[in-house]
Design a protein around this motif. Structure first.
Motif, PDB file in Angstrom:
ATOM      1  N   LYS A  63       0.808  -1.221   0.000  1.00 41.52           N
ATOM      2  CA  LYS A  63       0.000   0.000   0.000  1.00 41.52           C
ATOM      3  C   LYS A  63       0.842   1.273   0.000  1.00 41.52           C
ATOM      4  O   LYS A  63       0.313   2.371  -0.190  1.00 41.52           O
ATOM      5  N   ASN A 118       0.397   5.285   1.772  1.00 41.64           N
ATOM      6  CA  ASN A 118      -0.964   5.357   2.319  1.00 41.64           C
ATOM      7  C   ASN A 118      -1.095   4.558   3.606  1.00 41.64           C
ATOM      8  O   ASN A 118      -1.746   4.995   4.561  1.00 41.64           O
ATOM      9  N   HIS A 119      -0.481   3.379   3.648  1.00 45.58           N
ATOM     10  CA  HIS A 119      -0.533   2.549   4.856  1.00 45.58           C
ATOM     11  C   HIS A 119       0.195   3.245   6.006  1.00 45.58           C
ATOM     12  O   HIS A 119      -0.286   3.229   7.155  1.00 45.58           O
TER      13      HIS A 119
END
Length: 474
Positions: free
Chosen positions: A264, A267-268
Motif C-alpha cells: 500500500k 498510504n498505509h
C-alpha cells in the motif's frame, strides 16, 4: 514512484511547533552566551578565542572568573543573563562588550533566568531532522496499529491479567516485539531495513532558543515547574526529504510485517501514523486536568480536528524532545486494553514495572504526571506534518558574489560526481566548487550529473566561496 528495487516518495516535512532533537551538548550562560533582554530577546555566543586572549592579558582575572562562576553556580536564583558582559566590564576592564561576542543574534522565546541550553543536532551549523527520528516515529505508529489486530489484542489481554497478579511479563513483551520487528537470527537483514528515510535539512538561520517548563498535567503541587532551555528549529519551516521502500526478491529477510507497506506504500504509513497520533491526543485531552494547561488542551483539540480534515493527504506525528512516553512505547495499548477490561490496576502495575520502576505503588492518577511545554504558550515541541512534495518548474536562480552570506543556501548544478567531493556550478558565480556530502547523497534517485541541488556555501575571509555542502535535490 516505482523504481527497479522499490518505491521512492518525495515528501515535505512542515513544523507545526518548534522541533528540538538534541545532540547531547549544552551551552552555559557562564561560559558560552549572554541574553539581551527586551520585548524581543536575543542570545549572542561568546567568541572564545578573544575571551581567552583577554584572560591571558589579565592573569588575575582567571582566578576572579573561577570564583564568580562558583558563586553563580551556588546561587540558583541569581539572574545569569549578563554574567559574561558583567565579567568583561568589571574584571577585563573593557566596555566594548559586543567585541567579545559573535555578530549573529539568535532569537529567544520566553523569559527566564538562563540555564544550560540543550543544543539541537546540526551538520556544520545546518540544523536537520535525522531520517532515523522520522523512521522511529513511523515504526512506533505501525507497531501500535499492529497491536490493534485480534491476535495481538488477545495476547494483550493475557498480559493484563498477568500484570494484575503482578507476574513478570518481560517474556511476553519480548515475543510481541520480536514478532513485529522480525528479529530472527536466521534472517540476513531486519525487515525494517527495507524502509529508509533521508535527513531533512533546514537553513541555518531558522534556529531559535526556547524557554520550556515541565508542568504537572494534574493539579499543581505548589512547586515551581522545572525549567528547561532548548535550541530548536522554528515552527512553520519546511524541508524536503525522501522515503524509500525496498521491494526486491533478492532481499534476504522475512517481509511479513512490512508487506502492507510494500503493498500500500505511503498510504498505509499515513493511516497508521494518524491513527496513533489521534489515540495519543485523545488520551492527553482526557487526562490533563490542570486548568493552567488550557492552551495545551486547546492546541491538542485543534490538532485532532486538523488531522481528521487532512488525513487523506497528510500525516501528523511528534518527533524529538517534548513528546510523552506513550509515543515511543507499548504503554498506550496497555492502557486501552486495561481500561476496556475495567482493570486499570494492570496499567499501573505496568508503569511500576517498566516506566516509574517503583514496586507496590498504586496510583489513580493518569500517566504522565508532567508534560514538557513551551513556557510562553503552553504547547508542546515536536509536532510536524508530512505530505507529498509538489513538483514545480522553478526557474534557476542567479546570484551575485557580493550578495552571498556565509552559510547561505543556494541553488547549484552538479557538473561532476566523485567521492569525497563532487563539483557544482552556481548560476551567476564564476568557477567550479567542491561539494561535500556526496556519500550521503549517492543513494538518492536523481543524484546525477546535471541535477539541480540546494547547497550551503562556506565563504573564506576574502568573501569567496571555499566549498559547498549538499542539502537536497531540487
Amino acid at each position: 514512484m516505482k523504481h527497479e528495487i522499490g518505491h521512492i516518495y518525495h515528501l515535505e516535512v512542515e513544523l507545526i511547533t518548534p522541533v528540538s532533537i538534541g545532540d547531547g551538548s549544552v551551552l552555559s550562560p557562564l561560559s558560552d552566551y549572554y541574553i539581551k533582554q527586551g520585548k524581543k530577546s536575543y542570545a549572542k555566543l561568546l567568541n572564545k578565542s578573544l575571551f581567552e586572549k583577554a584572560l591571558e592579558k589579565y592573569p588575575a582575572s582567571i582566578n576572579d572568573y573561577i570564583q564568580k562562576v562558583n558563586i553563580a553556580n551556588q546561587n540558583k536564583e541569581e539572574d545569569k543573563s549578563n554574567f559574561l558582559p558583567n565579567f568583561i566590564k568589571e574584571s577585563l576592564k573593557n566596555e566594548n562588550v559586543d567585541d567579545f561576542f559573535i555578530d549573529n543574534e539568535i532569537e529567544v522565546i520566553g523569559k527566564g533566568n538562563p540555564i544550560q541550553l540543550n543544543t539541537c543536532i546540526k551538520e556544520r551549523g545546518t540544523p536537520y531532522i535525522p531520517g532515523s527520528s522520522i523512521k522511529g516515529a513511523i515504526k512506533s505508529a505501525l507497531f501500535y496499529r499492529w497491536l490493534q489486530e485480534v491476535p495481538q489484542q488477545e495476547e494483550l489481554e493475557k498480559i493484563c491479567h498477568k500484570l494484575l497478579r503482578k507476574q513478570p511479563v518481560n517474556k511476553e513483551f519480548d515475543e510481541l516485539i520480536n514478532v513485529f520487528f522480525e528479529n530472527d537470527e536466521n534472517e540476513k537483514r531486519k525487515s525494517f531495513s527495507l524502509l529508509r528515510v533521508s535527513d531533512a535539512y533546514f537553513n541555518s538561520d531558522k534556529i531559535i532558543w526556547i524557554h520550556c517548563k515541565r508542568f504537572r498535567t494534574q493539579k499543581d503541587s505548589g512547586k515551581k515547574p522545572f525549567p528547561l532551555f532548548k535550541e530548536a528549529i522554528k515552527k512553520g519551516e519546511t524541508a524536503p526529504f525522501e522515503l524509500f521502500i525496498e521491494d526486491t526478491p533478492l532481499v534476504g529477510t522475512c517481509k511479513k510485517t512490512i508487506q502492507p507497506i510494500i503493498d500500500k506504500g505511503i498510504n498505509h504509513i499515513r493511516e497508521a501514523v494518524n491513527q496513533f497520533s489521534l489515540a495519543n491526543l485523545d488520551y492527553e485531552i482526557n487526562t490533563a486536568t490542570n486548568k493552567n494547561l488550557n492552551s495545551f488542551i486547546d492546541f491538542s483539540r485543534d490538532l485532532v480536528s486538523r488531522i481528521k480534515n487532512e488525513s487523506n493527504r497528510t500525516m501528523f506525528l511528534p518527533i524529538g524532545s517534548g513528546k510523552s512516553n506513550f509515543y515511543q512505547s507499548i504503554g498506550l495499548a496497555i492502557w486501552e486494553k486495561s481500561e476496556s477490561l475495567g482493570k486499570q490496576d494492570a496499567f499501573y502495575n505496568f508503569l511500576n514495572t517498566f516506566i516509574v520502576k517503583k514496586k507496590n505503588v498504586s496510583s489513580p492518577k493518569p500517566f504522565p504526571l508532567t508534560r514538557n511545554l513551551i513556557e510562553a504558550t503552553k504547547i508542546p515541541l515536536g509536532w510536524v506534518c508530512i505530505y507529498p512534495k509538489t513538483s514545480g518548474t522553478e526557474t534557476e536562480k542567479s546570484y551575485s558574489i557580493q550578495e552571498l552570506k556565509n552559510g547561505q543556501v543556494v541553488q547549484a548544478t552538479i557538473i561532476e560526481i566523485k567521492q569525497p567531493h563532487s563539483k557544482v556550478q552556481i548560476q551567476g558565480i564564476e568557477g567550479k566548487f567542491n561539494m561535500t556530502g556526496t556519500k550521503r547523497a549517492m543513494h538518492l534517485s536523481g543524484f546525477k550529473k546535471g541535477s539541480k541541488v540546494n547547497v550551503k556555501i562556506t565563504l573564506n575571509k576574502q568573501g569567496k566561496i571555499s566549498q559547498t555542502s549538499f542539502i537536497e535535490l531540487i
